[in-house]
Design an enzyme around this catalytic site. Structure first.
Site, PDB file in Angstrom:
ATOM      1  N   HIS A  19      37.154  25.836  81.358  1.00  0.00           N
ATOM      2  CA  HIS A  19      37.404  24.414  81.609  1.00  0.00           C
ATOM      3  C   HIS A  19      38.297  24.281  82.836  1.00  0.00           C
ATOM      4  O   HIS A  19      39.428  24.765  82.853  1.00  0.00           O
ATOM      5  CB  HIS A  19      38.035  23.747  80.377  1.00  0.00           C
ATOM      6  CG  HIS A  19      37.063  23.620  79.248  1.00  0.00           C
ATOM      7  ND1 HIS A  19      37.420  23.761  77.928  1.00  0.00           N
ATOM      8  CD2 HIS A  19      35.729  23.361  79.257  1.00  0.00           C
ATOM      9  CE1 HIS A  19      36.345  23.603  77.171  1.00  0.00           C
ATOM     10  NE2 HIS A  19      35.307  23.356  77.953  1.00  0.00           N
ATOM     11  N   ALA A  20      37.751  23.593  83.842  1.00  0.00           N
ATOM     12  CA  ALA A  20      38.336  23.627  85.176  1.00  0.00           C
ATOM     13  C   ALA A  20      39.783  23.144  85.228  1.00  0.00           C
ATOM     14  O   ALA A  20      40.623  23.738  85.883  1.00  0.00           O
ATOM     15  CB  ALA A  20      37.468  22.794  86.119  1.00  0.00           C
ATOM     16  N   ARG A  21      40.092  22.066  84.539  1.00  0.00           N
ATOM     17  CA  ARG A  21      41.415  21.436  84.685  1.00  0.00           C
ATOM     18  C   ARG A  21      42.523  22.159  83.932  1.00  0.00           C
ATOM     19  O   ARG A  21      43.700  21.831  84.083  1.00  0.00           O
ATOM     20  CB  ARG A  21      41.347  20.000  84.188  1.00  0.00           C
ATOM     21  CG  ARG A  21      41.066  19.884  82.695  1.00  0.00           C
ATOM     22  CD  ARG A  21      40.819  18.434  82.310  1.00  0.00           C
ATOM     23  NE  ARG A  21      40.386  18.289  80.925  1.00  0.00           N
ATOM     24  CZ  ARG A  21      39.734  17.235  80.468  1.00  0.00           C
ATOM     25  NH1 ARG A  21      39.433  16.245  81.287  1.00  0.00           N
ATOM     26  NH2 ARG A  21      39.378  17.152  79.202  1.00  0.00           N
ATOM     27  N   GLU A  22      42.164  23.132  83.100  1.00  0.00           N
ATOM     28  CA  GLU A  22      43.157  23.786  82.246  1.00  0.00           C
ATOM     29  C   GLU A  22      43.842  24.912  83.027  1.00  0.00           C
ATOM     30  O   GLU A  22      43.689  26.094  82.731  1.00  0.00           O
ATOM     31  CB  GLU A  22      42.471  24.282  80.966  1.00  0.00           C
ATOM     32  CG  GLU A  22      41.846  23.123  80.182  1.00  0.00           C
ATOM     33  CD  GLU A  22      40.926  23.541  79.034  1.00  0.00           C
ATOM     34  OE1 GLU A  22      40.774  24.745  78.800  1.00  0.00           O
ATOM     35  OE2 GLU A  22      40.362  22.636  78.383  1.00  0.00           O
ATOM     36  N   ARG A  78      36.460  18.922  84.113  1.00  0.00           N
ATOM     37  CA  ARG A  78      36.438  19.937  83.054  1.00  0.00           C
ATOM     38  C   ARG A  78      35.227  20.878  83.148  1.00  0.00           C
ATOM     39  O   ARG A  78      35.322  22.065  82.851  1.00  0.00           O
ATOM     40  CB  ARG A  78      36.394  19.188  81.714  1.00  0.00           C
ATOM     41  CG  ARG A  78      36.031  20.017  80.477  1.00  0.00           C
ATOM     42  CD  ARG A  78      36.050  19.106  79.262  1.00  0.00           C
ATOM     43  NE  ARG A  78      35.376  19.654  78.091  1.00  0.00           N
ATOM     44  CZ  ARG A  78      36.016  20.209  77.056  1.00  0.00           C
ATOM     45  NH1 ARG A  78      37.322  20.299  77.066  1.00  0.00           N
ATOM     46  NH2 ARG A  78      35.349  20.656  76.020  1.00  0.00           N
ATOM     47  N   ARG A 123      30.184  24.425  75.450  1.00  0.00           N
ATOM     48  CA  ARG A 123      29.198  23.891  74.500  1.00  0.00           C
ATOM     49  C   ARG A 123      27.825  24.484  74.803  1.00  0.00           C
ATOM     50  O   ARG A 123      26.833  24.089  74.219  1.00  0.00           O
ATOM     51  CB  ARG A 123      29.102  22.356  74.601  1.00  0.00           C
ATOM     52  CG  ARG A 123      30.373  21.606  74.288  1.00  0.00           C
ATOM     53  CD  ARG A 123      30.787  21.738  72.829  1.00  0.00           C
ATOM     54  NE  ARG A 123      32.041  21.023  72.594  1.00  0.00           N
ATOM     55  CZ  ARG A 123      33.245  21.531  72.824  1.00  0.00           C
ATOM     56  NH1 ARG A 123      33.379  22.778  73.271  1.00  0.00           N
ATOM     57  NH2 ARG A 123      34.325  20.813  72.602  1.00  0.00           N
ATOM     58  N   HIS A 165      42.454  28.601  76.839  1.00  0.00           N
ATOM     59  CA  HIS A 165      42.261  27.176  77.137  1.00  0.00           C
ATOM     60  C   HIS A 165      43.626  26.495  77.112  1.00  0.00           C
ATOM     61  O   HIS A 165      44.631  27.090  76.756  1.00  0.00           O
ATOM     62  CB  HIS A 165      41.415  26.525  76.034  1.00  0.00           C
ATOM     63  CG  HIS A 165      39.967  26.871  76.056  1.00  0.00           C
ATOM     64  ND1 HIS A 165      39.000  25.976  76.429  1.00  0.00           N
ATOM     65  CD2 HIS A 165      39.302  28.002  75.715  1.00  0.00           C
ATOM     66  CE1 HIS A 165      37.806  26.539  76.327  1.00  0.00           C
ATOM     67  NE2 HIS A 165      37.956  27.770  75.893  1.00  0.00           N
ATOM     68  N   SER A 166      43.624  25.205  77.436  1.00  0.00           N
ATOM     69  CA  SER A 166      44.773  24.364  77.112  1.00  0.00           C
ATOM     70  C   SER A 166      44.232  22.996  76.716  1.00  0.00           C
ATOM     71  O   SER A 166      43.112  22.656  77.121  1.00  0.00           O
ATOM     72  CB  SER A 166      45.723  24.231  78.313  1.00  0.00           C
ATOM     73  OG  SER A 166      45.106  23.607  79.411  1.00  0.00           O
ATOM     74  N   TYR A 189      38.637  20.736  65.646  1.00  0.00           N
ATOM     75  CA  TYR A 189      37.548  19.793  65.373  1.00  0.00           C
ATOM     76  C   TYR A 189      36.226  20.547  65.442  1.00  0.00           C
ATOM     77  O   TYR A 189      36.137  21.592  66.076  1.00  0.00           O
ATOM     78  CB  TYR A 189      37.555  18.616  66.350  1.00  0.00           C
ATOM     79  CG  TYR A 189      37.818  18.975  67.794  1.00  0.00           C
ATOM     80  CD1 TYR A 189      36.849  19.593  68.580  1.00  0.00           C
ATOM     81  CD2 TYR A 189      39.062  18.706  68.378  1.00  0.00           C
ATOM     82  CE1 TYR A 189      37.101  19.915  69.907  1.00  0.00           C
ATOM     83  CE2 TYR A 189      39.319  19.037  69.710  1.00  0.00           C
ATOM     84  CZ  TYR A 189      38.332  19.639  70.456  1.00  0.00           C
ATOM     85  OH  TYR A 189      38.583  19.967  71.765  1.00  0.00           O
ATOM     86  N   GLU A 249      44.713  27.883  72.632  1.00  0.00           N
ATOM     87  CA  GLU A 249      45.017  26.626  73.309  1.00  0.00           C
ATOM     88  C   GLU A 249      46.490  26.705  73.684  1.00  0.00           C
ATOM     89  O   GLU A 249      47.369  26.562  72.837  1.00  0.00           O
ATOM     90  CB  GLU A 249      44.760  25.427  72.385  1.00  0.00           C
ATOM     91  CG  GLU A 249      43.301  25.229  72.013  1.00  0.00           C
ATOM     92  CD  GLU A 249      42.461  24.585  73.117  1.00  0.00           C
ATOM     93  OE1 GLU A 249      43.043  24.162  74.139  1.00  0.00           O
ATOM     94  OE2 GLU A 249      41.227  24.527  72.949  1.00  0.00           O
TER      95      GLU A 249
END
Ligand code: ARG
Ligand code: ZN
Length: 420
Positions: free
Chosen positions: A185-188, A239, A256, A308-309, A360, A383
């Site tokens: 995920h790019a923004r993390e 993301r 996903r 991740h974050s 989730y 995370e």
């Protein structure tokens, strides 16, 4: 304060003579942390999941963090108040925080730029490295630790960036291996930085972790997205990957997209959604490379860790069902030990559990795939912390987060060596 900051911004921007990243969607955007109690309150929030003005960056059983665009924020806050839902404004102005971050980044980078270390490719870990700096650092490691560090190029990203896995090995055959990836995920941004800082710690002062185990580290699994979040004309909060989806919206949620209960739950078929699963499983070339790399080392890799974050979770399979894997006690025990080691280091509290139950439901995720399709019994998603900033965590947190997370890595290493 704000006026002062504005002055400082203009000044630093002028001195640095760089464009800062401004994005129409981030002007006046706020980050809210909302707690909910009743199913009615939850379904109220759910109504906004596919709303383009809303980005649910984190959700748990009793709270959600959501980024809301300026045009929707007032009405939304009113609605929350009408329904007596408690919320706090985590970030007053996302654009301002992004600008602040950009300036800090540039200042720190320029402080380093003149040094011998920087010239050699070494990272100071005082700012978040961009894709190029990551690669330079990897090359630096192979030159500095010739007998231990080597690079394996596993292929190119959609936009043609090379994807490099760092291998750390002190030689010898049939050693167990631990695989780490980050940056799907790019923004993390804290994820690649933490992975690299832990590598730094291993090579500098914890060589014992290298004697019985080989390590494979892929610091940036989504280089195109990562570079997009780093470039001034783009979007810091991106993301997904950057592939063309055939729609006006680009990119697939890499996490996903795995061939593991693909598109069954917690994923979207809408290319404009942040959790778009892609046109088919493994449509994303970056994920194909990871798949092929891991499957080629199927027996050797004993643990799969993906960073991740944010939110401070240690998660393990499954994400797509509330059922638990056969070795759930083993996973839970190891997660507890890792969480305790982190807590002992800096009092940071992690929650653990299966992704489905602790976070989730979602499907097509790399950790579930690694366990089920690659047969890796120890599979965890971390995370990392976001403090009060979420994915805009200040770079001054890289080292503290790296140091505490390294404690979990030690525990995992210890477990792997005791078992294999
Ligand atoms: N934040 C991650 C995501 O949304 C969590 C993934 C956890 N793993 C899982 N199998 N659900 O992609
Ligand atoms: Zn993520």
């Amino acid at each position: 304060m704000r006026v002062l900051f504005l002055f400082a911004t203009i000044l630093v921007a002028a001195v640095l003579a760089v464009d800062q990243q401004t994005h129409p969607s981030m002007q006046g955007m706020q980050s809210l942390s909302i707690s909910y109690e009743t199913p009615e309150q939850f379904s109220l929030l759910k109504n906004y999941v596919d709303d383009p003005g809303f980005d649910f960056v984190r959700s748990t059983n009793d709270l959600v963090d959501v980024l809301v665009t300026a045009d929707k924020i007032e009405e939304f806050k009113q609605l929350l108040e009408e329904h007596r839902m408690n919320y706090t404004v985590m970030i007053e102005d996302v654009q301002q925080l992004v600008t602040e971050e950009y300036i800090t980044q540039e200042v720190e980078r320029r402080l380093q730029a003149g040094t011998q270390d920087y010239a050699s490719g070494r990272l100071s870990f005082t700012y978040y490295p961009n894709y190029k700096e990551v690669n330079e650092y990897l090359t630096y490691l192979t030159q500095t630790y010739k007998n231990i560090a080597s690079l394996i190029t596993i292929g190119n990203s959609y936009e043609g960036r090379s994807m490099k896995v760092l291998k750390l090995s002190t030689g010898g055959a049939n050693k167990p291996a631990i695989f780490i990836d980050a940056g799907i995920h790019a923004r993390e941004w804290i994820a690649p930085a933490t992975a690299l800082y832990m590598v730094d710690l291993m090579l500098q002062s914890h060589r014992d972790l290298l004697s019985k185990v080989d390590w494979y580290v892929l610091p940036v699994l989504n280089p195109d997205g990562y570079e997009y979040t780093h470039s001034s004309s783009a979007n810091r909060l991106w993301r997904k990957t950057r592939s063309n989806t055939g729609s006006t919206c680009r990119g697939v949620d890499g996490n996903r997209n795995y061939d593991m209960q693909w598109m069954t739950i917690g994923a979207s078929s809408d290319p404009c959604s942040d959790t778009y699963a892609g046109p088919k499983p493994f449509s994303e070339v970056e994920n194909q490379h990871l798949r092929d790399f891991i499957l080629a080392r199927k027996g050797q890799i004993k643990a799969y860790l993906t960073f991740h974050s944010y939110g401070q979770y240690i998660l393990y399979p499954w994400g797509w069902t509330s059922n638990v894997p056969a070795n759930e006690p083993e996973l839970r025990n190891l997660a507890i030990q890792c969480a305790q080691a982190i807590a002992k280091s800096r009092r940071t509290r992690y929650t653990y559990g299966t992704s489905y139950n602790a976070l989730y439901p979602n499907s097509g995720c790399s950790d579930d795939w690694a366990m089920d399709k690659a047969g890796i019994k120890l599979s965890f998603t971390y995370e990392l912390p976001g403090g009060n900033y979420g994915d805009l965590l200040p770079a001054s947190e890289i080292k503290p987060v790296g140091i505490e997370t390294f404690e979990a890595l030690k525990v995992t290493h210890q477990y792997v060596t005791s078992k294999y």
